[in-house]
Write an enzyme that holds these catalytic residues in place. Structure first.
Site, PDB file in Angstrom:
ATOM      1  N   CYS A 178      -0.373 -20.353   8.893  1.00 43.28           N
ATOM      2  CA  CYS A 178      -0.306 -19.121   9.680  1.00 43.28           C
ATOM      3  C   CYS A 178      -1.736 -18.637   9.840  1.00 43.28           C
ATOM      4  O   CYS A 178      -2.433 -18.416   8.852  1.00 43.28           O
ATOM      5  CB  CYS A 178       0.546 -18.081   8.953  1.00 43.28           C
TER       6      CYS A 178
ATOM      7  N   CYS B  59       2.726 -11.842  15.891  1.00 38.34           N
ATOM      8  CA  CYS B  59       1.455 -11.457  16.527  1.00 38.34           C
ATOM      9  C   CYS B  59       1.693 -11.126  17.988  1.00 38.34           C
ATOM     10  O   CYS B  59       1.490 -11.968  18.853  1.00 38.34           O
ATOM     11  CB  CYS B  59       0.447 -12.607  16.442  1.00 38.34           C
TER      12      CYS B  59
ATOM     13  N   GLN C 264      -3.235  -3.101  -0.162  1.00 32.06           N
ATOM     14  CA  GLN C 264      -3.524  -3.263   1.271  1.00 32.06           C
ATOM     15  C   GLN C 264      -3.685  -4.744   1.613  1.00 32.06           C
ATOM     16  O   GLN C 264      -4.348  -5.471   0.865  1.00 32.06           O
ATOM     17  CB  GLN C 264      -4.807  -2.509   1.614  1.00 32.06           C
TER      18      GLN C 264
ATOM     19  N   TYR D 216       0.166  11.061  -0.729  1.00 30.88           N
ATOM     20  CA  TYR D 216       0.689   9.719  -0.434  1.00 30.88           C
ATOM     21  C   TYR D 216      -0.317   8.681  -0.933  1.00 30.88           C
ATOM     22  O   TYR D 216      -0.774   7.820  -0.168  1.00 30.88           O
ATOM     23  CB  TYR D 216       0.921   9.528   1.074  1.00 30.88           C
TER      24      TYR D 216
ATOM     25  N   CYS E 136      -0.960   5.397  10.075  1.00 30.71           N
ATOM     26  CA  CYS E 136      -0.600   4.069  10.587  1.00 30.71           C
ATOM     27  C   CYS E 136       0.297   4.210  11.809  1.00 30.71           C
ATOM     28  O   CYS E 136       0.861   3.224  12.279  1.00 30.71           O
ATOM     29  CB  CYS E 136       0.092   3.249   9.498  1.00 30.71           C
TER      30      CYS E 136
ATOM     31  N   ASP F  27      -2.256  10.271   3.757  1.00 33.23           N
ATOM     32  CA  ASP F  27      -2.087   8.908   4.290  1.00 33.23           C
ATOM     33  C   ASP F  27      -0.598   8.587   4.257  1.00 33.23           C
ATOM     34  O   ASP F  27      -0.136   7.765   3.465  1.00 33.23           O
ATOM     35  CB  ASP F  27      -2.894   7.923   3.418  1.00 33.23           C
TER      36      ASP F  27
ATOM     37  N   GLU G 101       2.177  10.660  -5.289  1.00 30.34           N
ATOM     38  CA  GLU G 101       2.860   9.504  -4.690  1.00 30.34           C
ATOM     39  C   GLU G 101       4.291   9.495  -5.221  1.00 30.34           C
ATOM     40  O   GLU G 101       4.529   9.800  -6.385  1.00 30.34           O
ATOM     41  CB  GLU G 101       2.091   8.230  -5.097  1.00 30.34           C
TER      42      GLU G 101
ATOM     43  N   CYS H  57      -2.100 -20.001  17.939  1.00 24.35           N
ATOM     44  CA  CYS H  57      -1.004 -20.356  17.031  1.00 24.35           C
ATOM     45  C   CYS H  57       0.060 -21.165  17.768  1.00 24.35           C
ATOM     46  O   CYS H  57       0.569 -20.730  18.803  1.00 24.35           O
ATOM     47  CB  CYS H  57      -0.378 -19.087  16.464  1.00 24.35           C
TER      48      CYS H  57
ATOM     49  N   CYS I 240       7.598 -16.919  16.762  1.00 25.40           N
ATOM     50  CA  CYS I 240       7.452 -16.075  15.575  1.00 25.40           C
ATOM     51  C   CYS I 240       7.567 -14.593  15.894  1.00 25.40           C
ATOM     52  O   CYS I 240       8.308 -13.864  15.248  1.00 25.40           O
ATOM     53  CB  CYS I 240       6.128 -16.398  14.888  1.00 25.40           C
TER      54      CYS I 240
HETATM   55  N1  SAH Z   1      -2.879   5.755   0.420  1.00 20.38           N
HETATM   56  C1  SAH Z   1      -2.308   4.522  -0.020  1.00 20.38           C
HETATM   57  C2  SAH Z   1      -0.853   4.292   0.402  1.00 20.38           C
HETATM   58  C3  SAH Z   1      -0.459   4.751   1.767  1.00 20.38           C
HETATM   59  S1  SAH Z   1       1.138   4.176   2.271  1.00 20.38           S
HETATM   60  C4  SAH Z   1      -3.190   3.358   0.366  1.00 20.38           C
HETATM   61  O1  SAH Z   1      -4.113   3.509   1.149  1.00 20.38           O
HETATM   62  O2  SAH Z   1      -2.967   2.262  -0.127  1.00 20.38           O
HETATM   63  C5  SAH Z   1       2.117   5.648   2.136  1.00 20.38           C
HETATM   64  C6  SAH Z   1       2.594   5.931   0.736  1.00 20.38           C
HETATM   65  O3  SAH Z   1       3.349   7.136   0.763  1.00 20.38           O
HETATM   66  C7  SAH Z   1       3.509   4.879   0.133  1.00 20.38           C
HETATM   67  O4  SAH Z   1       2.952   4.459  -1.080  1.00 20.38           O
HETATM   68  C8  SAH Z   1       4.838   5.614  -0.094  1.00 20.38           C
HETATM   69  O5  SAH Z   1       5.504   5.203  -1.271  1.00 20.38           O
HETATM   70  C9  SAH Z   1       4.392   7.037  -0.212  1.00 20.38           C
HETATM   71  N2  SAH Z   1       5.357   8.117   0.111  1.00 20.38           N
HETATM   72  C10 SAH Z   1       6.359   8.095   1.010  1.00 20.38           C
HETATM   73  N3  SAH Z   1       6.937   9.304   1.090  1.00 20.38           N
HETATM   74  C11 SAH Z   1       6.288  10.113   0.220  1.00 20.38           C
HETATM   75  C12 SAH Z   1       6.410  11.499  -0.128  1.00 20.38           C
HETATM   76  N4  SAH Z   1       7.329  12.274   0.447  1.00 20.38           N
HETATM   77  N5  SAH Z   1       5.563  11.997  -1.026  1.00 20.38           N
HETATM   78  C13 SAH Z   1       4.611  11.216  -1.605  1.00 20.38           C
HETATM   79  N6  SAH Z   1       4.458   9.902  -1.327  1.00 20.38           N
HETATM   80  C14 SAH Z   1       5.281   9.360  -0.415  1.00 20.38           C
END
Ligand code: SAH
Length: 490
Positions: free
Chosen positions: A192, A109, A316, A345, A441, A414, A366, A100, A106
């Site tokens: 990019c 990366c 995603q 989540y 993550c 997640d 969520e 790049c 930037c």
């Molecule tokens: N599993 C999904 C999103 C994961 S990102 C995927 O794979 O696409 C994490 C998510 O948790 C986000 O959408 C965020 O809004 C949510 N989040 C954050 N705090 C939370 C809570 N206390 N209870 C439930 N969801 C929550």
């Protein structure tokens, strides 16, 4: 008041401040602007090289392990500082020339100068280091948690399906790219290398067309002008393109000509949307969204499941690697068709729907109501009837489900970077599902939370998946099996 201060008279405030400052200065063996030669011995979680000068840790972005570099101290704190790379005196065998042209400016990366196979090895190592340091787990040897090599991409470029580009003006033409580090000055770019080509084309087309039609860019200092950002989304499997124009107000001069030109000049465009954000803010989207032309959503697939993506919905950004991550999650969930599953989540229900293919029923929770609306729409779109989505905090909704008598065989979590709420971990330990799959993550909160769950669960294995090549993000999925179950089953 501390015990000590009740007996010892406090030094005069100013004196104390001066003393502390002097002491602190003494503690730093480096001074700002000082140039040093450093041996780089490691790579930290932000992708910066780690070196030591008289025992003091210095982080040097763009330097690599096993390198000898010349660097200038730019920032010093009590226990560590930052230095700017000036010259690589002895390069790492894994150093590559970043393709790049704006890599230096930037900062997006942070690992582009490291050979891709080494990036993958580094991400595996980061997961191992966190599990050992924070979680207290053994990661090497016989009884160790197996941390697999990171699953990477065959072609780790052009993977992002969404671009959000700030727009400015230079010599009468519109420019767009990214903000230069620590500033709000826009650096114009044409391309990019981690973006899908379609997103580059959208941004270039909008800059060209809007310049031609004299549509003014927004100026955040004077808070005047119209076009703030261009957001471009592409369905990697469908080729559908959505163009989102974020403006300060509803009225767009030459609106019809603008729409017509975008339709003519952007291949694959299915949706043109305007979002209005009149606020003086760094937040990109405003509250009002209207469809200027075409559909209000585009579609894409992850595995066999179809998703509707609106201008505002979260999706995603690397769908190819997401499919790999979700397949691993499904494999770890070990479903045979009769299980009750909780997906905490759940976002727009992506993992929930993946699991619903093989479960009796999936409950997703969520906190963002719009995401749950998308999740329900996606369930309908794919004809799933064995899913229930609920808006709320996972740490409140899941205990309520427990009270209602829902007994999950598997819980998938997640969470965002900060990890799971402690109350949720306690509830999981009380609900005792056979398996827990933890998608993460952030390896440090993963390690912290696994340590809590290890009271009842054996951490069988962890699979890092490279969702964001060339950046320092590390995503992984971990399989936890209840110890008693582990004894009977294995
Ligand atoms: N599993 C999904 C999103 C994961 S990102 C995927 O794979 O696409 C994490 C998510 O948790 C986000 O959408 C965020 O809004 C949510 N989040 C954050 N705090 C939370 C809570 N206390 N209870 C439930 N969801 C929550």
């Amino acid at each position: 008041m501390s015990k000590k201060s009740s007996k010892t008279p406090r030094p005069h405030r100013q004196n104390r401040g001066q003393q502390t400052k002097r002491q602190e200065e003494k503690q730093y063996p480096v001074a700002i602007e000082q140039e040093l030669e450093l041996e780089i011995t490691g790579l930290n979680h932000e992708g910066a090289g780690v070196g030591r000068h008289e025992g003091y840790t210095l982080f040097v972005p763009q330097a690599l392990p096993e390198e000898r570099v010349r660097a200038k101290v730019v920032h010093a704190k009590k226990n560590y500082g930052y230095a700017k790379l000036l010259e690589v005196l002895q390069p790492s065998p894994y150093r590559v020339k970043p393709p790049c042209p704006v890599f230096d400016l930037c900062g997006g990366c942070s690992l582009q100068h490291l050979a891709y196979a080494e990036q993958l090895r580094h991400k595996q190592q980061i997961v191992k280091d966190n599990l050992r340091r924070i979680g207290g787990f053994a990661v090497d040897g016989e009884d160790a948690v197996r941390v697999h090599p990171t699953l990477g991409m065959d072609n780790p470029w052009r993977y992002r399906n969404k671009a959000q580009v700030p727009i400015g003006e230079e010599e009468g033409a519109l420019i767009g790219g990214f903000y230069a580090e620590r500033s709000h000055q826009i650096v114009n770019i044409e391309s990019c290398l981690i973006q899908h080509e379609a997103n580059d084309e959208v941004v270039a087309a909008v800059k060209r067309i809007a310049s031609r039609l004299h549509i003014p860019a927004y100026d955040e200092i004077s808070h005047t002008g119209l076009l703030r950002h261009v957001v471009s989304k592409v369905g990697a499997r469908t080729g559908d393109v959505m163009v989102v124009l974020i403006t300060t107000e509803l009225f767009i001069p030459e609106r019809e000509r603008l729409i017509e030109a975008i339709r003519q000049e952007v291949p694959g465009v299915k949706s043109i949307v305007q979002n209005i954000n009149p606020q003086k803010t760094n937040v990109i989207f405003g509250d009002k969204t209207i469809t200027l032309w075409g559909d209000d959503v585009i579609y894409d697939y992850i595995g066999p499941i179809r998703f509707a993506i609106s201008a505002r919905s979260f999706y995603q950004v690397n769908p190819a690697q997401t499919e790999i991550l979700y397949n691993k999650t499904l494999e770890y969930a070990g479903l045979s068709g009769g299980e009750i599953v909780v997906d905490a989540y759940c976002g727009i229900g992506t993992i929930s729907l993946f699991l619903a293919q093989k479960a009796k029923h999936v409950y997703g929770v969520e906190i963002v109501p719009e995401a749950i609306a998308d999740a329900n729409r996606n369930a309908r779109l794919n004809g799933f009837e064995n899913v229930t989505f609920k808006t709320g905090a996972a740490e409140e909704v899941i205990p309520a489900w427990k009270e209602e008598g829902i007994r999950p065989d598997v819980i998938v979590v997640d969470p965002p970077r900060k990890g799971c709420d402690e109350a949720l971990l306690t509830t999981i330990l009380q609900m005792k599902p056979d398996r827990v799959v933890y998608v993460s993550c952030n390896p440090s909160t993963l390690a912290r939370d696994l340590k809590v769950l290890a009271d009842l669960y054996e951490v069988k294995e962890v699979q890092p998946v490279d969702m964001f090549p060339h950046t320092d993000h590390v995503e992984s999925a971990a399989l936890l099996v209840q110890r008693e179950t582990a004894v009977c089953k294995w």
